[in-house]
Motif scaffolding. Structure first.
Motif: not given
Length: 277
Positions: A236-262
């Motif tokens: 999952a990722a979100v933009l910073l400063s309307q995207g002009r400065q970049g984006a931050i993200g976090l990764s997860s194993g697919a098995g943990r994703w349904p419980q951890m994504s939110r």
């Protein structure tokens, strides 16, 4: 980015860069003959073969001795120059490897990306709090480039996702986030240049479908991908400063994703707000 091959390329510079690429792809190193084969440098291959033959025969193989032709010097001089300048190193077994000047240029490259000064601390905090790998990506010269990351123990290790990675924008959450900030015509040109490679069976390879997903995600402010770049990995990722400065993200194993994504998305949103999103 140049749209075609320039007509005024300096061949020796192109050869030197090819040598660095080939040696860099060979952790065990390459000898002169191997470099010549892989880089199609006939004169360097001639030197390596001739010198080896002369050593076996005890013949004089010095320049001007009638064995090594003047035209055979160029490839050898490229390797010698790269070694002298520190971009190659000759090991005790005669193999060549990359030199430490490569690392210096990499540090220069990272410094030139003008990352927000606090971004590494933000990634460190995200990785510490969530236990998942945190990433930061930017648009550099019109391309989506990963410019920082801090690994977490609960995320699968992805050996190719390192600082400087600039492929697969259509298949990563960070890439989609940053693609959303590019005008449609520029985005289309970038995707045509890079191609929509099917990294997995989930990868979106239709431009229309990709544009629709990016538009929907842009409205929510959250960009995700589930096993589109690598099997068993989601992000999952979100933009910073309307995207002009970049984006931050976090990764997860697919098995943990349904419980951890939110929870991961909530952490990203909080840190983005702290950075003045």
């Amino acid at each position: 980015m140049l749209s075609g091959r320039p007509t005024d390329l300096i061949q020796s510079v192109s050869r030197a860069l090819r040598i660095l690429e080939e040696v860099g792809d060979s952790p065990e190193g390459l000898n002169a003959k191997q470099i010549a084969h892989r880089c199609h440098i006939v004169d360097l291959l001639h030197v390596a073969t001739t010198v080896a033959l002369c050593v076996r025969l005890g013949a004089d193989h010095r320049e001007g001795g009638g064995v090594v032709e003047p035209g055979a010097r160029a490839g050898r001089h490229l390797v010698r120059t790269l070694t002298y300048e520190g971009y190659l190193v000759r090991r005790s077994n005669g193999q060549y490897g990359l030199g430490m000047e490569i690392a210096s240029r990499f540090r220069d490259l990272v410094a030139s990306m003008h990352r927000p000064p606090q971004i590494h601390e933000v990634l460190r905090h995200l990785a510490e709090v969530t236990g998942h790998t945190a990433y930061f990506a930017q648009l550099v010269d019109g391309r989506v480039v990963l410019t920082d990351l801090v690994e977490g123990p609960y995320s699968p290790h992805l050996e190719d996702l390192v600082v400087g990675f600039d492929e697969g924008a259509h298949a990563t959450a960070l890439g989609k986030a940053l693609l959303s900030t590019i005008p449609v015509n520029q985005r289309k040109a970038l995707l045509e240049e890079q191609g929509l490679r099917p990294f997995t069976s989930n990868t979106i390879t239709d431009e229309g479908q990709l544009s629709h997903e990016i538009a929907v995600s842009a409205r929510s402010g959250v960009f995700t991908e589930e096993e589109q770049y690598r099997p068993e990995v989601c992000c999952a990722a979100v933009l910073l400063s309307q995207g002009r400065q970049g984006a931050i993200g976090l990764s997860s194993g697919a098995g943990r994703w349904p419980q951890m994504s939110r929870a991961l998305v909530a952490q990203l949103a909080t840190r983005a707000n702290d950075l003045g999103c």
